[in-house]
Design a protein around this motif. Structure first.
Motif, PDB file in Angstrom:
ATOM      1  N   LYS A 183      55.217  56.390  34.751  1.00  0.00           N
ATOM      2  CA  LYS A 183      54.272  57.553  34.520  1.00  0.00           C
ATOM      3  C   LYS A 183      53.209  57.619  35.871  1.00  0.00           C
ATOM      4  CE  LYS A 183      52.926  56.222  30.545  1.00  0.00           C
ATOM      5  NZ  LYS A 183      52.394  56.097  29.666  1.00  0.00           N
ATOM      6  N   ILE A 184      53.701  58.544  36.701  1.00  0.00           N
ATOM      7  CA  ILE A 184      52.854  58.621  38.106  1.00  0.00           C
ATOM      8  C   ILE A 184      51.999  59.852  38.102  1.00  0.00           C
ATOM      9  CG2 ILE A 184      52.851  58.435  40.549  1.00  0.00           C
ATOM     10  CD1 ILE A 184      55.550  56.800  40.026  1.00  0.00           C
ATOM     11  N   ALA A 185      50.703  59.801  38.404  1.00  0.00           N
ATOM     12  CA  ALA A 185      49.830  60.894  38.607  1.00  0.00           C
ATOM     13  C   ALA A 185      49.629  61.179  39.966  1.00  0.00           C
ATOM     14  CB  ALA A 185      48.720  60.866  37.831  1.00  0.00           C
ATOM     15  N   PHE A 186      49.725  62.586  40.082  1.00  0.00           N
ATOM     16  CA  PHE A 186      49.271  62.683  41.601  1.00  0.00           C
ATOM     17  C   PHE A 186      48.128  63.913  41.569  1.00  0.00           C
ATOM     18  CE2 PHE A 186      53.536  61.187  42.515  1.00  0.00           C
ATOM     19  CZ  PHE A 186      53.436  60.607  43.943  1.00  0.00           C
ATOM     20  N   PRO A 187      47.090  63.510  41.253  1.00  0.00           N
ATOM     21  CA  PRO A 187      45.754  64.632  40.990  1.00  0.00           C
ATOM     22  C   PRO A 187      45.577  65.553  42.090  1.00  0.00           C
ATOM     23  CG  PRO A 187      45.162  62.368  40.122  1.00  0.00           C
ATOM     24  CD  PRO A 187      46.515  62.111  41.202  1.00  0.00           C
ATOM     25  N   LEU A 236      49.968  58.811  61.015  1.00  0.00           N
ATOM     26  CA  LEU A 236      50.225  60.274  60.417  1.00  0.00           C
ATOM     27  C   LEU A 236      49.337  60.646  59.152  1.00  0.00           C
ATOM     28  CD1 LEU A 236      54.022  60.351  61.079  1.00  0.00           C
ATOM     29  CD2 LEU A 236      52.303  61.336  62.324  1.00  0.00           C
ATOM     30  N   GLY A 237      48.965  59.740  58.519  1.00  0.00           N
ATOM     31  CA  GLY A 237      48.224  59.739  57.668  1.00  0.00           C
ATOM     32  C   GLY A 237      48.274  58.342  56.549  1.00  0.00           C
ATOM     33  N   SER A 238      47.849  58.677  55.237  1.00  0.00           N
ATOM     34  CA  SER A 238      47.778  57.472  54.230  1.00  0.00           C
ATOM     35  C   SER A 238      48.352  57.796  52.954  1.00  0.00           C
ATOM     36  CB  SER A 238      46.371  57.082  54.276  1.00  0.00           C
ATOM     37  OG  SER A 238      45.948  56.668  55.266  1.00  0.00           O
ATOM     38  N   VAL A 239      48.673  56.734  52.101  1.00  0.00           N
ATOM     39  CA  VAL A 239      49.130  56.795  50.850  1.00  0.00           C
ATOM     40  C   VAL A 239      48.359  55.555  49.916  1.00  0.00           C
ATOM     41  CG1 VAL A 239      50.806  56.167  49.204  1.00  0.00           C
ATOM     42  CG2 VAL A 239      51.417  57.420  51.583  1.00  0.00           C
ATOM     43  N   TYR A 240      47.501  56.191  48.969  1.00  0.00           N
ATOM     44  CA  TYR A 240      46.752  55.476  48.175  1.00  0.00           C
ATOM     45  C   TYR A 240      47.400  55.260  46.733  1.00  0.00           C
ATOM     46  CZ  TYR A 240      43.686  56.911  51.847  1.00  0.00           C
ATOM     47  OH  TYR A 240      43.092  57.138  52.842  1.00  0.00           O
ATOM     48  N   ILE A 241      47.707  54.176  45.983  1.00  0.00           N
ATOM     49  CA  ILE A 241      48.156  53.871  44.651  1.00  0.00           C
ATOM     50  C   ILE A 241      47.006  53.061  44.076  1.00  0.00           C
ATOM     51  CG2 ILE A 241      50.076  52.667  43.564  1.00  0.00           C
ATOM     52  CD1 ILE A 241      51.713  52.815  46.134  1.00  0.00           C
ATOM     53  N   ASP A 242      46.481  53.846  43.249  1.00  0.00           N
ATOM     54  CA  ASP A 242      45.382  53.315  42.445  1.00  0.00           C
ATOM     55  C   ASP A 242      45.855  53.274  40.889  1.00  0.00           C
ATOM     56  OD1 ASP A 242      43.830  53.272  44.882  1.00  0.00           O
ATOM     57  OD2 ASP A 242      43.022  55.256  44.201  1.00  0.00           O
ATOM     58  N   PRO A 243      44.903  52.291  40.091  1.00  0.00           N
ATOM     59  CA  PRO A 243      45.053  52.406  38.785  1.00  0.00           C
ATOM     60  C   PRO A 243      44.617  53.813  38.230  1.00  0.00           C
ATOM     61  CG  PRO A 243      43.572  50.738  39.647  1.00  0.00           C
ATOM     62  CD  PRO A 243      43.827  51.566  40.591  1.00  0.00           C
ATOM     63  N   SER A 244      45.200  54.187  37.264  1.00  0.00           N
ATOM     64  CA  SER A 244      45.196  55.330  36.651  1.00  0.00           C
ATOM     65  C   SER A 244      43.598  55.412  35.757  1.00  0.00           C
ATOM     66  CB  SER A 244      46.129  55.954  35.817  1.00  0.00           C
ATOM     67  OG  SER A 244      45.768  57.344  35.250  1.00  0.00           O
ATOM     68  N   GLN A 245      42.636  56.249  36.034  1.00  0.00           N
ATOM     69  CA  GLN A 245      41.860  56.681  35.226  1.00  0.00           C
ATOM     70  C   GLN A 245      42.053  57.227  33.854  1.00  0.00           C
ATOM     71  OE1 GLN A 245      38.064  58.204  37.670  1.00  0.00           O
ATOM     72  NE2 GLN A 245      39.972  58.362  38.943  1.00  0.00           N
ATOM     73  N   SER A 246      43.272  57.778  33.726  1.00  0.00           N
ATOM     74  CA  SER A 246      43.957  58.386  32.602  1.00  0.00           C
ATOM     75  C   SER A 246      44.670  57.296  31.877  1.00  0.00           C
ATOM     76  CB  SER A 246      44.358  59.545  32.797  1.00  0.00           C
ATOM     77  OG  SER A 246      45.200  60.002  31.779  1.00  0.00           O
ATOM     78  N   PRO A 247      44.444  57.300  30.590  1.00  0.00           N
ATOM     79  CA  PRO A 247      45.585  56.421  29.765  1.00  0.00           C
ATOM     80  C   PRO A 247      46.870  57.148  29.745  1.00  0.00           C
ATOM     81  CG  PRO A 247      44.039  57.635  28.321  1.00  0.00           C
ATOM     82  CD  PRO A 247      43.600  57.855  29.688  1.00  0.00           C
ATOM     83  N   ASN A 248      47.261  58.287  30.274  1.00  0.00           N
ATOM     84  CA  ASN A 248      48.538  58.851  30.316  1.00  0.00           C
ATOM     85  C   ASN A 248      49.240  58.486  31.307  1.00  0.00           C
ATOM     86  OD1 ASN A 248      47.692  60.344  27.523  1.00  0.00           O
ATOM     87  ND2 ASN A 248      46.421  61.939  29.161  1.00  0.00           N
ATOM     88  N   TYR A 249      48.935  57.876  32.169  1.00  0.00           N
ATOM     89  CA  TYR A 249      49.509  57.427  33.387  1.00  0.00           C
ATOM     90  C   TYR A 249      49.299  55.943  33.594  1.00  0.00           C
ATOM     91  CZ  TYR A 249      50.018  62.257  33.979  1.00  0.00           C
ATOM     92  OH  TYR A 249      50.219  63.836  33.711  1.00  0.00           O
ATOM     93  N   ASP A 250      50.456  55.282  34.455  1.00  0.00           N
ATOM     94  CA  ASP A 250      50.280  53.749  34.994  1.00  0.00           C
ATOM     95  C   ASP A 250      49.392  54.044  36.299  1.00  0.00           C
ATOM     96  OD1 ASP A 250      52.179  53.299  32.916  1.00  0.00           O
ATOM     97  OD2 ASP A 250      53.681  53.679  34.401  1.00  0.00           O
ATOM     98  N   CYS A 251      49.595  55.053  37.048  1.00  0.00           N
ATOM     99  CA  CYS A 251      48.939  54.765  38.423  1.00  0.00           C
ATOM    100  C   CYS A 251      48.529  56.359  38.717  1.00  0.00           C
ATOM    101  CB  CYS A 251      49.478  54.230  39.549  1.00  0.00           C
ATOM    102  SG  CYS A 251      50.975  55.116  40.016  1.00  0.00           S
ATOM    103  N   GLU A 252      47.480  56.402  39.721  1.00  0.00           N
ATOM    104  CA  GLU A 252      47.440  57.785  40.385  1.00  0.00           C
ATOM    105  C   GLU A 252      47.452  57.498  41.867  1.00  0.00           C
ATOM    106  OE1 GLU A 252      42.419  58.341  40.357  1.00  0.00           O
ATOM    107  OE2 GLU A 252      43.443  57.793  38.361  1.00  0.00           O
TER     108      GLU A 252
END
Length: 164
Positions: free
Chosen positions: A143-147, A95-111
């Motif tokens: 702190k999780i980002a969903f760009p 049905l799709g995918s989920v990607y949990i990556d290191p954050s490129q922003s210091p304001n978040y733990d992951c993106e």
């Protein structure tokens, strides 16, 4: 330099079962089902990783997808990033995918990036909510980002410019 993405002692979940989904580590053994899902939604998925992203290219081959999934598996094993394939409950349709990556922003733990195929768009919000709950309960991120979803691409780009 950004802090380490995730502690080496953390054991990442290899699957997740919810009311609507079964998630499992994205790897090359899933390539055919993943490829079908990606290419069925190719046009809409372009830009899922940012405004300039061309993935998936219109002429992407199954072989290219296999190589990409091998990289995702290696990243998972080395704890550089975590990618999951999203399946229906009987595990017959990707049905799709989920990607949990290191954050490129210091304001978040992951993106986090996620998507569902075009014929399953009604499940998008359910997947998003399931992933938020999962990350909150089973992962060490606060702190999780969903760009592109909860943070506009414009705002995300501004945050990244501050870093560079």
């Amino acid at each position: 330099m950004l802090p380490k993405f995730i502690h080496e002692s953390f054991v990442a979940p290899i699957s997740l079962d919810t009311e609507h989904f079964h998630l499992k580590v994205l790897e090359d053994s899933l390539a055919t089902l993943d490829f079908e899902a990606v290419m069925s939604s190719q046009k809409r998925l372009q830009g899922i990783f940012g405004l300039g992203s061309e993935w998936p290219k219109i002429n992407m081959s199954l072989e290219e997808n296999i190589e990409s999934l091998k990289i995702h598996k290696k990243e998972f094993e080395s704890k550089e990033a975590f990618a999951y394939s999203v399946f229906n409950h009987n595990k017959t349709k990707c049905l799709g995918s989920v990607y949990i990556d290191p954050s490129q922003s210091p304001n978040y733990d992951c993106e986090v990036y996620l998507w569902v195929r075009d014929d399953s768009l009604a499940l998008d919000e359910k997947l998003y909510n399931a992933v938020i709950k999962w990350l909150s309960n089973d992962w060490p991120f606060s702190k999780i980002a969903f760009p592109g979803r909860c943070i506009s691409w414009l705002e995300w780009g501004k945050q990244l410019k501050v870093v560079s």
